[in-house]
Write a protein that holds these residues in place. Structure first.
Motif, mmCIF file in Angstrom:
data_model
loop_
_atom_site.group_PDB
_atom_site.id
_atom_site.type_symbol
_atom_site.label_atom_id
_atom_site.label_comp_id
_atom_site.label_asym_id
_atom_site.label_seq_id
_atom_site.Cartn_x
_atom_site.Cartn_y
_atom_site.Cartn_z
ATOM 1 N N CYS A 64 51.739 42.591 19.508
ATOM 2 C CA CYS A 64 51.761 42.183 18.108
ATOM 3 C C CYS A 64 51.779 40.666 18.039
ATOM 4 O O CYS A 64 52.615 40.027 18.672
ATOM 5 C CB CYS A 64 52.994 42.757 17.418
ATOM 6 S SG CYS A 64 53.215 42.138 15.737
ATOM 7 N N CYS A 67 55.335 39.541 16.146
ATOM 8 C CA CYS A 67 56.654 39.638 16.783
ATOM 9 C C CYS A 67 56.564 39.668 18.305
ATOM 10 O O CYS A 67 57.581 39.780 18.977
ATOM 11 C CB CYS A 67 57.431 40.842 16.245
ATOM 12 S SG CYS A 67 56.747 42.453 16.693
ATOM 13 N N CYS A 92 51.561 47.088 13.654
ATOM 14 C CA CYS A 92 52.751 47.080 14.499
ATOM 15 C C CYS A 92 53.853 47.814 13.751
ATOM 16 O O CYS A 92 54.234 47.418 12.651
ATOM 17 C CB CYS A 92 53.179 45.636 14.789
ATOM 18 S SG CYS A 92 54.813 45.504 15.545
ATOM 19 N N CYS A 95 57.371 45.637 13.255
ATOM 20 C CA CYS A 95 57.571 44.622 12.214
ATOM 21 C C CYS A 95 56.645 44.816 11.027
ATOM 22 O O CYS A 95 56.789 44.149 10.011
ATOM 23 C CB CYS A 95 57.403 43.203 12.775
ATOM 24 S SG CYS A 95 55.689 42.714 13.061
ATOM 25 N N HIS A 97 53.449 44.199 10.849
ATOM 26 C CA HIS A 97 52.310 43.291 10.811
ATOM 27 C C HIS A 97 51.002 44.044 11.070
ATOM 28 O O HIS A 97 50.939 44.891 11.956
ATOM 29 C CB HIS A 97 52.498 42.197 11.856
ATOM 30 C CG HIS A 97 51.356 41.218 11.914
ATOM 31 N ND1 HIS A 97 51.232 40.193 11.009
ATOM 32 C CD2 HIS A 97 50.300 41.118 12.750
ATOM 33 C CE1 HIS A 97 50.131 39.506 11.298
ATOM 34 N NE2 HIS A 97 49.552 40.045 12.354
HETATM 35 ZN ZN LIG Z 1 55.197 43.223 15.269
#
Ligand SMILES: [Zn+2]
Length: 109
Positions: A64, A67, A92, A95, A97
């Motif tokens: 990711c 993160c 992801c 987190c 994202h």
């Molecule tokens: Zn992430």
């Protein structure tokens, strides 16, 4: 005088190799110690940045960007293809994202 951003090719080759080793370590460690796998990814990204080597597209979809977590399909990542965006959307699940990986013409997708 050499500018600091100009790294000799042999250093870049070593850096690229280290990045690959770290990713295979992350892959192996992930099931037992995900926290350690995430550390390997962070390290690999740091090395890639310092030596200005590109992380290959194949490896880039394994972590990711937000993160720096190592991503394992079916565990903490979801892939969706988007025909409209002509890209694979990588979510992801740690987190939230979402990154876009545009289709590559050579891959025939
Ligand atoms: Zn992430």
């Amino acid at each position: 005088m050499r500018t600091p951003s100009k790294k000799p090719q042999w250093q870049k080759d070593i850096a690229r190799e280290r990045v690959e080793i770290l990713f295979s370590l992350a892959d192996r460690t992930f099931p037992a110690r995900p926290d350690r796998a995430h550390r390997y990814v962070q390290l690999a990204r740091k090395i890639a940045m310092r030596y200005t080597v590109r992380i290959s597209p194949e490896l880039r979809r394994r972590f990711c960007r937000a993160c720096s977590h190592y991503l394992r399909p079916g565990v903490n990542v979801r892939f969706r293809t988007s025909a409209a965006q002509r890209a694979v959307l990588v979510t992801c699940l740690d987190c939230g994202h979402v990154s876009r990986l545009p289709y590559r013409r050579e891959s025939g997708l």
